[in-house]
Design a protein around this motif. Structure first.
Motif, short mmCIF file in Angstrom:
data_model
loop_
_atom_site.label_atom_id
_atom_site.label_comp_id
_atom_site.label_asym_id
_atom_site.label_seq_id
_atom_site.Cartn_x
_atom_site.Cartn_y
_atom_site.Cartn_z
N SER A 110 0.91 -1.17 0.10
CA SER A 110 -0.02 0.10 -0.11
C SER A 110 0.88 1.20 -0.05
O SER A 110 0.52 2.17 -0.54
N ARG A 159 0.75 4.16 -2.91
CA ARG A 159 0.22 5.60 -2.43
C ARG A 159 1.16 6.26 -3.32
O ARG A 159 0.89 7.31 -3.40
N VAL A 218 -7.80 -0.23 -6.27
CA VAL A 218 -7.66 -1.39 -5.50
C VAL A 218 -7.26 -2.66 -6.08
O VAL A 218 -6.43 -3.53 -5.95
N ILE A 249 -5.93 -4.22 1.81
CA ILE A 249 -5.44 -3.11 0.96
C ILE A 249 -6.75 -2.10 0.98
O ILE A 249 -6.50 -0.74 1.11
N VAL A 251 -5.72 1.75 2.01
CA VAL A 251 -5.93 2.95 1.31
C VAL A 251 -7.13 3.51 1.34
O VAL A 251 -7.23 4.88 0.82
#
Length: 314
Positions: free
Chosen positions: A140, A144, A179, A251, A255
């Motif tokens: 993640s 990001r 995702v 995930i 996120v």
């Protein structure tokens, strides 16, 4: 060495009681299974029965709070919730999208990897498999940075083509696809590993014999390799359908937290929200029971189809 019997000597105990050793041999396999059965009942079937029983009560997870029996009200409530419909729709989108990362791309990559020779083949497969070993937190963090609205690699490249991506994790139209890209990138290595193992089990003599008869590479692939690869394909299809929601859960939690407005949530994350954010254990248990029955039926259908769709090299 042959030992003659002595007349009048007492017979061995086993000879006088032929039934006792046989009974010991019959019981031995079951005794070996007892520890595994105890663990299975304790950690799987007992919680399953307790969840089913809890689905008929209203309880806020506080041990000192009494449970109120509500019958099938939790089932009626959960089936009418719009959040459940959104989560089911998103789960279907996740499953269909992940079939690309678990079946189509792994087959293509595994077939291409067969043409790579020597140590380069090992390096090639290792580079693809490494993302599967990363933890969801590290994965993640990497994505990001890549999707960062200001200075991120992917938005910068998109901007050169005139597309302002913005913050994909806060965009209702893009969050679910973000995702999918992250989880798909991570699970691709597992798919390639399973498909490569399936290809390694196919006898190369079939392809060589077909080539001698004038078959093209495309004909060998579609008429020999893919049919013999069908057990691995069915296995990966079953894993994708049953485990996609579980793979995406960490995930999503890191996120997007299921948002914005439930656009990236799935059934696993919805259960977590029911149970540990809303503290509605009965509603979470009812939803979990429904999902267990639904996925159990899907698993039974896949098991039945496995024998019909699989082509074994025997």
């Amino acid at each position: 060495m042959f030992v003659p019997s002595v007349a009048g000597a007492p017979a061995p105990a086993d000879a006088t009681r032929p039934g006792r050793p046989r009974r010991k041999l019959r019981l031995a396999p079951y005794l070996y299974l007892i520890p595994a059965v105890i663990l299975l009942v304790t950690w799987t079937y007992k919680p399953l029965v307790e969840s089913f029983w809890l689905s008929f009560f209203d309880w806020n997870l506080i041990p000192t709070s009494p449970k109120s029996f509500v019958g099938t009200e939790n089932y009626t409530t959960v089936l009418t919730l719009p959040e459940l419909h959104q989560a089911l729709l998103n789960t279907g989108v996740y499953i269909l999208a992940f079939l690309v990362f678990s079946l189509l791309l792994p087959v293509a990559i595994a077939l291409l990897a067969r043409r790579v020779k020597g140590r380069a083949k090992t390096v090639y497969q290792a580079l693809i498999f490494i993302p599967f070993l990363l933890t969801p937190v590290a994965t993640s963090a990497i994505w990001r940075w890549l999707f960062a609205p200001e200075g991120g690699t992917i938005p910068t490249i998109a901007a050169t083509f005139g597309w302002d991506m913005g913050n994909v994790f806060r965009d209702p139209a893009l969050s679910i696809w973000a995702v999918i890209v992250i989880v798909g990138w991570q699970m691709l290595g597992f798919g390639v590993l399973v498909i490569s193992a399936g290809l390694a089990g196919i006898n190369p003599d079939y392809s060589a014999a077909a080539a001698l008869d004038g078959a093209s590479t495309r004909q060998i692939t579609w008429k020999i390799i893919v049919p013999l690869l069908s057990p691995s394909l069915v296995f990966m299809g079953l894993m994708t359908v049953l485990l996609s929601a579980q793979w995406t859960y960490p995930i999503i939690d890191i996120v997007t937290q299921g948002g914005p407005s439930g656009s990236s949530t799935n059934i696993y994350y919805l259960l977590y929200q029911f149970g540990f954010r809303n503290f509605d254990a009965g509603l979470a248990a009812a939803a979990g029971t429904l999902f267990f029955v639904g996925f159990g039926l899907i698993a039974l259908i896949f098991v039945e189809l496995t024998e019909r769709l699989s082509f074994h090299d025997n």
